[in-house]
Write a protein that holds these residues in place. Sequence first.
Motif, PDB file in Angstrom:
ATOM      1  N   LYS A 268       0.828  -1.200   0.000  1.00  0.00           N
ATOM      2  CA  LYS A 268       0.000   0.000   0.000  1.00  0.00           C
ATOM      3  C   LYS A 268       0.866   1.254   0.000  1.00  0.00           C
ATOM      4  O   LYS A 268       2.049   1.206   0.288  1.00  0.00           O
ATOM      5  CB  LYS A 268      -0.920   0.008   1.230  1.00  0.00           C
ATOM      6  CG  LYS A 268      -1.898  -1.150   1.292  1.00  0.00           C
ATOM      7  CD  LYS A 268      -2.761  -1.040   2.531  1.00  0.00           C
ATOM      8  CE  LYS A 268      -3.754  -2.183   2.607  1.00  0.00           C
ATOM      9  NZ  LYS A 268      -4.597  -2.103   3.843  1.00  0.00           N
ATOM     10  N   GLU A 269       0.239   2.369  -0.331  1.00  0.00           N
ATOM     11  CA  GLU A 269       0.912   3.656  -0.282  1.00  0.00           C
ATOM     12  C   GLU A 269       0.377   4.482   0.875  1.00  0.00           C
ATOM     13  O   GLU A 269      -0.783   4.346   1.265  1.00  0.00           O
ATOM     14  CB  GLU A 269       0.710   4.424  -1.596  1.00  0.00           C
ATOM     15  CG  GLU A 269       1.445   3.820  -2.778  1.00  0.00           C
ATOM     16  CD  GLU A 269       1.322   4.689  -4.014  1.00  0.00           C
ATOM     17  OE1 GLU A 269       2.334   4.945  -4.678  1.00  0.00           O
ATOM     18  OE2 GLU A 269       0.185   5.124  -4.305  1.00  0.00           O
ATOM     19  N   ARG A 270       1.237   5.339   1.419  1.00  0.00           N
ATOM     20  CA  ARG A 270       0.851   6.167   2.551  1.00  0.00           C
ATOM     21  C   ARG A 270       0.619   7.598   2.063  1.00  0.00           C
ATOM     22  O   ARG A 270       1.480   8.186   1.416  1.00  0.00           O
ATOM     23  CB  ARG A 270       1.946   6.151   3.608  1.00  0.00           C
ATOM     24  CG  ARG A 270       1.731   7.135   4.760  1.00  0.00           C
ATOM     25  CD  ARG A 270       2.863   7.038   5.751  1.00  0.00           C
ATOM     26  NE  ARG A 270       2.863   5.755   6.432  1.00  0.00           N
ATOM     27  CZ  ARG A 270       3.899   5.263   7.075  1.00  0.00           C
ATOM     28  NH1 ARG A 270       5.052   5.929   7.089  1.00  0.00           N
ATOM     29  NH2 ARG A 270       3.814   4.093   7.684  1.00  0.00           N
ATOM     30  N   PRO A 271      -0.540   8.188   2.392  1.00  0.00           N
ATOM     31  CA  PRO A 271      -0.786   9.572   1.988  1.00  0.00           C
ATOM     32  C   PRO A 271      -0.046  10.555   2.887  1.00  0.00           C
ATOM     33  O   PRO A 271      -0.013  10.396   4.107  1.00  0.00           O
ATOM     34  CB  PRO A 271      -2.304   9.720   2.160  1.00  0.00           C
ATOM     35  CG  PRO A 271      -2.651   8.745   3.245  1.00  0.00           C
ATOM     36  CD  PRO A 271      -1.706   7.577   3.068  1.00  0.00           C
ATOM     37  N   LEU A 272       0.558  11.546   2.277  1.00  0.00           N
ATOM     38  CA  LEU A 272       1.223  12.609   3.026  1.00  0.00           C
ATOM     39  C   LEU A 272       0.611  13.946   2.630  1.00  0.00           C
ATOM     40  O   LEU A 272       0.271  14.158   1.468  1.00  0.00           O
ATOM     41  CB  LEU A 272       2.729  12.638   2.728  1.00  0.00           C
ATOM     42  CG  LEU A 272       3.593  11.495   3.255  1.00  0.00           C
ATOM     43  CD1 LEU A 272       5.042  11.741   2.867  1.00  0.00           C
ATOM     44  CD2 LEU A 272       3.460  11.352   4.757  1.00  0.00           C
ATOM     45  N   GLY A 273       0.482  14.839   3.594  1.00  0.00           N
ATOM     46  CA  GLY A 273      -0.019  16.178   3.323  1.00  0.00           C
ATOM     47  C   GLY A 273       1.117  17.179   3.453  1.00  0.00           C
ATOM     48  O   GLY A 273       1.757  17.267   4.493  1.00  0.00           O
ATOM     49  N   ILE A 274       1.382  17.926   2.397  1.00  0.00           N
ATOM     50  CA  ILE A 274       2.479  18.907   2.408  1.00  0.00           C
ATOM     51  C   ILE A 274       1.885  20.312   2.519  1.00  0.00           C
ATOM     52  O   ILE A 274       1.237  20.789   1.584  1.00  0.00           O
ATOM     53  CB  ILE A 274       3.328  18.787   1.138  1.00  0.00           C
ATOM     54  CG1 ILE A 274       3.868  17.357   0.996  1.00  0.00           C
ATOM     55  CG2 ILE A 274       4.474  19.786   1.166  1.00  0.00           C
ATOM     56  CD1 ILE A 274       4.613  17.115  -0.284  1.00  0.00           C
ATOM     57  N   PRO A 275       2.091  20.994   3.639  1.00  0.00           N
ATOM     58  CA  PRO A 275       1.532  22.336   3.812  1.00  0.00           C
ATOM     59  C   PRO A 275       2.310  23.382   3.015  1.00  0.00           C
ATOM     60  O   PRO A 275       3.465  23.172   2.631  1.00  0.00           O
ATOM     61  CB  PRO A 275       1.694  22.595   5.324  1.00  0.00           C
ATOM     62  CG  PRO A 275       2.053  21.272   5.937  1.00  0.00           C
ATOM     63  CD  PRO A 275       2.746  20.503   4.853  1.00  0.00           C
ATOM     64  N   ALA A 276       1.667  24.514   2.786  1.00  0.00           N
ATOM     65  CA  ALA A 276       2.354  25.671   2.213  1.00  0.00           C
ATOM     66  C   ALA A 276       3.420  26.152   3.193  1.00  0.00           C
ATOM     67  O   ALA A 276       3.358  25.857   4.392  1.00  0.00           O
ATOM     68  CB  ALA A 276       1.350  26.785   1.928  1.00  0.00           C
ATOM     69  N   LEU A 277       4.398  26.902   2.695  1.00  0.00           N
ATOM     70  CA  LEU A 277       5.545  27.253   3.529  1.00  0.00           C
ATOM     71  C   LEU A 277       5.146  28.042   4.777  1.00  0.00           C
ATOM     72  O   LEU A 277       5.578  27.732   5.886  1.00  0.00           O
ATOM     73  CB  LEU A 277       6.583  28.031   2.722  1.00  0.00           C
ATOM     74  CG  LEU A 277       7.917  28.150   3.471  1.00  0.00           C
ATOM     75  CD1 LEU A 277       9.089  27.857   2.572  1.00  0.00           C
ATOM     76  CD2 LEU A 277       8.064  29.517   4.117  1.00  0.00           C
ATOM     77  N   GLU A 278       4.321  29.082   4.620  1.00  0.00           N
ATOM     78  CA  GLU A 278       3.923  29.853   5.795  1.00  0.00           C
ATOM     79  C   GLU A 278       3.086  29.022   6.754  1.00  0.00           C
ATOM     80  O   GLU A 278       3.158  29.212   7.977  1.00  0.00           O
ATOM     81  CB  GLU A 278       3.182  31.118   5.383  1.00  0.00           C
ATOM     82  CG  GLU A 278       4.108  32.168   4.783  1.00  0.00           C
ATOM     83  CD  GLU A 278       3.483  33.544   4.664  1.00  0.00           C
ATOM     84  OE1 GLU A 278       4.224  34.545   4.701  1.00  0.00           O
ATOM     85  OE2 GLU A 278       2.232  33.605   4.530  1.00  0.00           O
ATOM     86  N   ASP A 279       2.315  28.099   6.230  1.00  0.00           N
ATOM     87  CA  ASP A 279       1.561  27.192   7.107  1.00  0.00           C
ATOM     88  C   ASP A 279       2.513  26.338   7.937  1.00  0.00           C
ATOM     89  O   ASP A 279       2.252  26.051   9.113  1.00  0.00           O
ATOM     90  CB  ASP A 279       0.642  26.294   6.282  1.00  0.00           C
ATOM     91  CG  ASP A 279      -0.539  27.048   5.689  1.00  0.00           C
ATOM     92  OD1 ASP A 279      -0.775  28.200   6.108  1.00  0.00           O
ATOM     93  OD2 ASP A 279      -1.216  26.492   4.812  1.00  0.00           O
ATOM     94  N   LYS A 280       3.617  25.913   7.331  1.00  0.00           N
ATOM     95  CA  LYS A 280       4.614  25.139   8.075  1.00  0.00           C
ATOM     96  C   LYS A 280       5.160  25.954   9.240  1.00  0.00           C
ATOM     97  O   LYS A 280       5.337  25.425  10.348  1.00  0.00           O
ATOM     98  CB  LYS A 280       5.769  24.727   7.153  1.00  0.00           C
ATOM     99  CG  LYS A 280       5.404  23.722   6.074  1.00  0.00           C
ATOM    100  CD  LYS A 280       6.612  23.456   5.183  1.00  0.00           C
ATOM    101  CE  LYS A 280       6.258  22.505   4.051  1.00  0.00           C
ATOM    102  NZ  LYS A 280       7.411  22.281   3.128  1.00  0.00           N
ATOM    103  N   LEU A 281       5.415  27.231   8.997  1.00  0.00           N
ATOM    104  CA  LEU A 281       5.962  28.087  10.046  1.00  0.00           C
ATOM    105  C   LEU A 281       4.969  28.278  11.185  1.00  0.00           C
ATOM    106  O   LEU A 281       5.323  28.169  12.363  1.00  0.00           O
ATOM    107  CB  LEU A 281       6.348  29.448   9.462  1.00  0.00           C
ATOM    108  CG  LEU A 281       7.423  29.464   8.379  1.00  0.00           C
ATOM    109  CD1 LEU A 281       7.690  30.897   7.926  1.00  0.00           C
ATOM    110  CD2 LEU A 281       8.704  28.814   8.870  1.00  0.00           C
ATOM    111  N   VAL A 282       3.722  28.554  10.839  1.00  0.00           N
ATOM    112  CA  VAL A 282       2.699  28.792  11.862  1.00  0.00           C
ATOM    113  C   VAL A 282       2.430  27.516  12.657  1.00  0.00           C
ATOM    114  O   VAL A 282       2.337  27.538  13.891  1.00  0.00           O
ATOM    115  CB  VAL A 282       1.397  29.318  11.220  1.00  0.00           C
ATOM    116  CG1 VAL A 282       0.310  29.486  12.285  1.00  0.00           C
ATOM    117  CG2 VAL A 282       1.646  30.641  10.516  1.00  0.00           C
TER     118      VAL A 282
END
Length: 255
Positions: A99-113
């Motif tokens: 199976k594959e695992r889903p990953l969610g990649i946030p926008a850069l400013e979202d990562k900071l917050v």
Amino acid sequence: MLRNREMVATKLQRIAEKARIESSCRFTSLFHLMNVDMLRECFRQLRKDAAAGIDKVTKKEYGLSLEKNLTALVEKLHRMSYIPLPVRRVYIPKPGSSKERPLGIPALEDKLVQAGLARILSAIYEQDFIDDSYGFRPGRGCHDALRALSQEVEGGGIHYIVDADIKGFFDNVDHEWLMKFLGHRIADKRVLRYVKRFLKAGIMEDGAVSASDKGTPQGGLCKALHNPPYAKLTIMQSKPLELPDFKHLYWIYFA
């Protein structure tokens, strides 16, 4: 810059100390810590090669006007006008499975917050965890959990090992219950509002955005922010069980 880092660390340490001494304290004033110094430190800790979210902004690009960008971001945050973007969903192979695992990649400013909020909340919840907890904790990881397990097994007296897992945890986090759990320790409405905004930000996959009524994307930094309240108020708050058929029960938690 070093002095600014020390100031951030000192403020977080004060919160941690209060949380340790007052186990039932509900923190009402936390969001003021989301300032340029905090977010600059979060930016510094981002991986240089981290994948970009739907904003397509890399760390290098954002850093070209770092102080200007951070100042504008903090202003939006404190006006309560900052709106998180949907995370970009990708799939990676799941070890030991087809199976594959889903990953969610946030926008850069979202990562900071998210990272800033996670640092603040971790200062509080770190005081509530027991030593047998290893998931999403500073300075701890899977190797530490395995080392603790090995020491306990090799020490003797262990006859059974039970491996338990919460199936689809990230996909099924209940938003309403998560907010209730957070409310036991967090009374700062601005912190709670932004956590909820991240939960409801949605997911972009194949160009289409879907609402997020439950769950939290794996891979987003917010997972570290979401797990502690669940863990503390369920598994982590439990004491070792005394069962008639067992003289000793030892467990290790890693998410």
